[in-house]
Motif scaffolding. Structure first.
Motif, PDB file in Angstrom:
ATOM      1  N   GLY A  62       0.842  -1.189   0.000  1.00 60.05           N
ATOM      2  CA  GLY A  62       0.000   0.000   0.000  1.00 60.05           C
ATOM      3  C   GLY A  62       0.880   1.243   0.000  1.00 60.05           C
ATOM      4  N   VAL A  63       0.714   2.112  -0.995  1.00 56.40           N
ATOM      5  CA  VAL A  63       1.590   3.267  -1.197  1.00 56.40           C
ATOM      6  C   VAL A  63       0.871   4.553  -0.794  1.00 56.40           C
ATOM      7  CG1 VAL A  63       2.972   4.549  -2.880  1.00 56.40           C
ATOM      8  CG2 VAL A  63       2.713   2.057  -3.095  1.00 56.40           C
ATOM      9  N   ASP A  64       1.535   5.352   0.017  1.00 52.26           N
ATOM     10  CA  ASP A  64       1.003   6.662   0.408  1.00 52.26           C
ATOM     11  C   ASP A  64       1.235   7.635  -0.749  1.00 52.26           C
ATOM     12  OD1 ASP A  64       0.207   8.999   1.539  1.00 52.26           O
ATOM     13  OD2 ASP A  64       1.447   8.820   3.343  1.00 52.26           O
ATOM     14  N   ILE A  65       0.227   7.831  -1.565  1.00 45.05           N
ATOM     15  CA  ILE A  65       0.368   8.635  -2.776  1.00 45.05           C
ATOM     16  C   ILE A  65       0.683  10.093  -2.455  1.00 45.05           C
ATOM     17  CG2 ILE A  65      -0.867   9.464  -4.814  1.00 45.05           C
ATOM     18  CD1 ILE A  65      -2.413   6.863  -4.813  1.00 45.05           C
ATOM     19  N   SER A  66       0.236  10.576  -1.322  1.00 47.58           N
ATOM     20  CA  SER A  66       0.427  11.993  -1.001  1.00 47.58           C
ATOM     21  C   SER A  66       1.889  12.366  -0.791  1.00 47.58           C
ATOM     22  CB  SER A  66      -0.363  12.352   0.263  1.00 47.58           C
ATOM     23  OG  SER A  66       0.138  11.639   1.388  1.00 47.58           O
ATOM     24  N   SER A  85       6.799   1.077 -18.156  1.00 45.07           N
ATOM     25  CA  SER A  85       5.722   1.411 -19.094  1.00 45.07           C
ATOM     26  C   SER A  85       4.534   1.942 -18.305  1.00 45.07           C
ATOM     27  CB  SER A  85       5.303   0.188 -19.913  1.00 45.07           C
ATOM     28  OG  SER A  85       4.795  -0.845 -19.083  1.00 45.07           O
ATOM     29  N   GLY A  86       3.623   2.639 -19.015  1.00 36.59           N
ATOM     30  CA  GLY A  86       2.458   3.198 -18.346  1.00 36.59           C
ATOM     31  C   GLY A  86       2.803   4.416 -17.517  1.00 36.59           C
ATOM     32  N   ARG A  87       2.165   4.539 -16.377  1.00 35.55           N
ATOM     33  CA  ARG A  87       2.349   5.692 -15.502  1.00 35.55           C
ATOM     34  C   ARG A  87       2.387   5.247 -14.053  1.00 35.55           C
ATOM     35  NH1 ARG A  87      -2.252   7.090 -12.716  1.00 35.55           N
ATOM     36  NH2 ARG A  87      -4.268   6.277 -13.485  1.00 35.55           N
ATOM     37  N   THR A  88       2.781   6.162 -13.190  1.00 38.02           N
ATOM     38  CA  THR A  88       2.733   5.888 -11.770  1.00 38.02           C
ATOM     39  C   THR A  88       1.450   6.493 -11.192  1.00 38.02           C
ATOM     40  OG1 THR A  88       3.975   6.031  -9.690  1.00 38.02           O
ATOM     41  CG2 THR A  88       4.003   7.969 -11.137  1.00 38.02           C
ATOM     42  N   PHE A  89       1.308   6.456  -9.877  1.00 43.24           N
ATOM     43  CA  PHE A  89       0.095   6.958  -9.251  1.00 43.24           C
ATOM     44  C   PHE A  89       0.037   8.487  -9.303  1.00 43.24           C
ATOM     45  CE2 PHE A  89       0.767   2.929  -6.778  1.00 43.24           C
ATOM     46  CZ  PHE A  89      -0.338   2.261  -7.283  1.00 43.24           C
ATOM     47  N   THR A  90      -1.166   9.006  -9.320  1.00 47.34           N
ATOM     48  CA  THR A  90      -1.400  10.449  -9.216  1.00 47.34           C
ATOM     49  C   THR A  90      -2.310  10.703  -8.025  1.00 47.34           C
ATOM     50  OG1 THR A  90      -3.365  10.419 -10.643  1.00 47.34           O
ATOM     51  CG2 THR A  90      -1.217  10.669 -11.729  1.00 47.34           C
ATOM     52  N   ALA A  91      -2.485  11.961  -7.672  1.00 45.46           N
ATOM     53  CA  ALA A  91      -3.325  12.310  -6.531  1.00 45.46           C
ATOM     54  C   ALA A  91      -4.760  11.838  -6.717  1.00 45.46           C
ATOM     55  CB  ALA A  91      -3.281  13.824  -6.307  1.00 45.46           C
ATOM     56  N   ALA A  92      -5.219  11.754  -7.981  1.00 46.26           N
ATOM     57  CA  ALA A  92      -6.593  11.329  -8.252  1.00 46.26           C
ATOM     58  C   ALA A  92      -6.804   9.839  -8.015  1.00 46.26           C
ATOM     59  CB  ALA A  92      -6.967  11.671  -9.691  1.00 46.26           C
ATOM     60  N   ASP A  93      -5.717   9.073  -7.823  1.00 48.33           N
ATOM     61  CA  ASP A  93      -5.824   7.619  -7.658  1.00 48.33           C
ATOM     62  C   ASP A  93      -5.992   7.189  -6.209  1.00 48.33           C
ATOM     63  OD1 ASP A  93      -5.441   7.165 -10.401  1.00 48.33           O
ATOM     64  OD2 ASP A  93      -3.263   7.211 -10.189  1.00 48.33           O
ATOM     65  N   ALA A  94      -6.098   8.138  -5.283  1.00 47.98           N
ATOM     66  CA  ALA A  94      -6.100   7.800  -3.864  1.00 47.98           C
ATOM     67  C   ALA A  94      -7.160   6.769  -3.494  1.00 47.98           C
ATOM     68  CB  ALA A  94      -6.289   9.063  -3.024  1.00 47.98           C
ATOM     69  N   VAL A 106       2.769  -6.226  -6.388  1.00 47.12           N
ATOM     70  CA  VAL A 106       1.739  -5.284  -6.816  1.00 47.12           C
ATOM     71  C   VAL A 106       1.695  -4.122  -5.830  1.00 47.12           C
ATOM     72  CG1 VAL A 106      -0.706  -4.971  -7.356  1.00 47.12           C
ATOM     73  CG2 VAL A 106       0.385  -7.179  -7.813  1.00 47.12           C
ATOM     74  N   TYR A 107       1.556  -2.898  -6.374  1.00 45.31           N
ATOM     75  CA  TYR A 107       1.438  -1.695  -5.557  1.00 45.31           C
ATOM     76  C   TYR A 107       0.068  -1.075  -5.794  1.00 45.31           C
ATOM     77  CZ  TYR A 107       6.525  -2.216  -5.561  1.00 45.31           C
ATOM     78  OH  TYR A 107       7.804  -2.714  -5.430  1.00 45.31           O
ATOM     79  N   VAL A 108      -0.609  -0.723  -4.701  1.00 38.45           N
ATOM     80  CA  VAL A 108      -1.931  -0.104  -4.801  1.00 38.45           C
ATOM     81  C   VAL A 108      -1.963   1.103  -3.873  1.00 38.45           C
ATOM     82  CG1 VAL A 108      -3.041  -2.310  -5.357  1.00 38.45           C
ATOM     83  CG2 VAL A 108      -2.912  -1.540  -2.961  1.00 38.45           C
ATOM     84  N   PRO A 109      -2.908   2.022  -4.059  1.00 39.03           N
ATOM     85  CA  PRO A 109      -3.021   3.160  -3.140  1.00 39.03           C
ATOM     86  C   PRO A 109      -3.234   2.690  -1.703  1.00 39.03           C
ATOM     87  CG  PRO A 109      -4.306   3.551  -5.124  1.00 39.03           C
ATOM     88  CD  PRO A 109      -3.858   2.123  -5.190  1.00 39.03           C
ATOM     89  N   LEU A 110      -2.635   3.383  -0.757  1.00 42.30           N
ATOM     90  CA  LEU A 110      -2.676   2.969   0.644  1.00 42.30           C
ATOM     91  C   LEU A 110      -4.103   2.856   1.160  1.00 42.30           C
ATOM     92  CD1 LEU A 110      -1.259   2.348   3.304  1.00 42.30           C
ATOM     93  CD2 LEU A 110      -1.100   4.819   3.718  1.00 42.30           C
TER      94      LEU A 110
END
Length: 474
Positions: free
Chosen positions: A164-168, A182-191, A238-242
């Motif tokens: 679980g990744v702290d996107i902030s 490839s692709g993208r990393t997390f953004t603030a909108a993915d929280a 796998v990494y997902v929003p915290l």
């Protein structure tokens, strides 16, 4: 007059000057080589430690697991009676996300740590395991003596690690050392979104790409990016929003790892002490702690470079200085008539001393320049001929299950990839970079050696008496 006399004397005593300069050059070359080797070992250790921490993470905070942590329980135990045991032939489809390796910390602890004096930033994270079990309940095996043995071979267990990744907090945390493939990393909108970033090795294993679906705790996540981690890194699959990881694991308001960045490298020790004082029940680990746990050929090379190499360089350099001083004094003694005549012609002692020191200084500079060349040669040979070294790092603090196999109630099931907290071995290539600072120090030592030799030679020349010298001439 000074430079003319200096040039003539050095040319007349060329063999001796070359011999003294060569001695200084060998000492200086060895100092540069050992310094470059030590720098290469530190760089290699940094590579190993960064594979654990990631760029920008200086300190990690964890907590030892509780007695209940370490194995998931699914509520069926193979009892021979009906009880809670499903009927034979019942399909089992279990998909659960749990914390099986570390104790939990309150999310409020992250805020407390981030507010400490020497802390630049802090981020919370969750290291979890998603476990899937599918199959059918077998008929009761009355000849097998009951128990969990009746389940063996009836289910297909799989597991993979989830972070679980702290996107902030941007790059701080478990994704900090990864490079986007490839692709993208997390953004603030993915929280609060069901999106995931997948490790490149796991994506290759499971044939995943950007846009693929991955199921976590029976929830579908869309893969938005694929990252590659450094060799030997403690990566998750796998990494997902915290926030999503907390919700699916039933750990709302909880984390099991706090990643901390100090305000500067010199503050890391102070930060560790501040966190330990504020959170006495937590385990605080920094790169210095892990460096002491690195073993293998890299650790042996580090010990060799820092102990034997250092003292060998000091011994050779001291011997070169002593040899240069003795040879200079010997040369002055053989020039007793020359200096005595110059004094009789009106040269003062300080002028004779200045001449001797000038000759020694030129020899020292020449020895330093040749020594830099020898040092470069030695460092190049080390970089090209040194074999690949290995560094073994034990399990990170707080790990409950250092291996990949996991035990479930109802039988022993293999558990997919190894835990992210498992010990691992990293292969690193040793280099020996020569820095400008090392060259500057080496040249300073060479000049210092020449000056020391000149001081002894000048002292010997100052003791010569003009009358005695002239008597020898007559």
């Amino acid at each position: 007059m000074f430079f003319t006399y200096l040039r003539r004397e050095l040319r007349r005593r060329m063999r001796q000057a070359i011999f003294i300069a060569s001695g200084l050059a060998v000492g200086i070359g060895l100092v540069i080589t050992v310094t470059a080797l030590s720098a290469g070992v530190k760089n290699a250790q940094g590579t190993v430690l960064h594979s654990l921490y990631g760029v920008g993470t200086d300190v990690t905070v964890t907590k030892a697991p509780s007695a209940q942590t370490g194995r998931p329980s699914f509520g069926f135990h193979g009892a021979t009676g009906t009880g809670t045991r499903p009927a034979a032939g019942t399909k089992i489809d279990i998909d659960t996300l749990g914390n099986f390796s570390l104790g939990t910390l309150s999310s409020a602890s992250v805020t407390s740590v981030s507010g400490l004096h020497d802390v630049a930033a802090a981020a919370g994270g969750l290291t979890l395991t998603d476990t899937k079990i599918t199959g059918k309940i077998p008929a009761i095996n009355t000849s097998g003596g009951g128990g969990g043995g009746g389940f063996r071979g009836a289910f297909t267990p799989t597991s993979f690690s989830v972070a679980g990744v702290d996107i902030s907090q941007g790059e701080l945390g478990p994704l900090s050392s990864g490079k986007l493939a490839s692709g993208r990393t997390f953004t603030a909108a993915d929280a609060s979104a069901n999106v995931a970033v997948v490790d490149s090795d796991y994506a290759k294993q499971e044939k995943l790409k950007v846009g693929s679906k991955v199921t976590i705790a029976k929830t579908s996540f869309t893969v938005v990016g694929i990252v590659s981690e450094p060799a030997g890194a403690s990566s998750s699959d796998v990494y997902v929003p915290l926030a999503r990881a907390q919700a699916l694991a039933g750990l709302n308001g909880k984390v099991n790892t706090i990643y901390v960045a100090a305000a500067s490298a010199s503050d890391i020790s102070a930060v560790s002490k501040e966190i330990s004082t504020a959170m006495p029940a937590a385990t605080v680990t920094n790169s210095s702690d892990l460096a002491s746990e690195v073993t293998g050929s890299l650790a042996n090379t580090s010990s060799l470079a820092n102990n034997l190499g250092r003292w060998l360089a000091i011994a050779v350099l001291a011997a070169a200085f002593l040899l240069a001083s003795l040879l200079t004094m010997s040369a002055v003694s053989r020039r007793v008539r020359e200096f005595g005549t110059l004094k009789a012609l009106g040269w003062q002692s300080r002028r004779v001393i200045r001449q001797v020191m000038g000759e020694s200084l030129v020899i020292g500079v020449a020895g330093g320049i040749v020594g830099v060349g020898l040092g470069y040669l030695g460092a190049t040979l080390v970089s090209r001929l040194s074999p690949t070294l290995s560094a073994s790092v034990g399990p990170t603090t707080g790990s409950a299950t250092p291996g990949g196999a996991r035990t479930f109630s109802g039988g022993n099931f293999g558990g997919g990839r190894a835990s992210a907290n498992a010990g691992h071995t990293v292969a690193v290539h040793l280099t020996a970079p020569v820095t400008l600072a090392a060259i500057a120090v080496a040249l300073a030592l060479a000049i210092g050696g020449g000056l020391i030799a000149g001081i002894f030679g000048g002292w010997r020349a100052a003791r010569l008496r003009p009358a005695a010298a002239l008597a020898k001439v007559e």
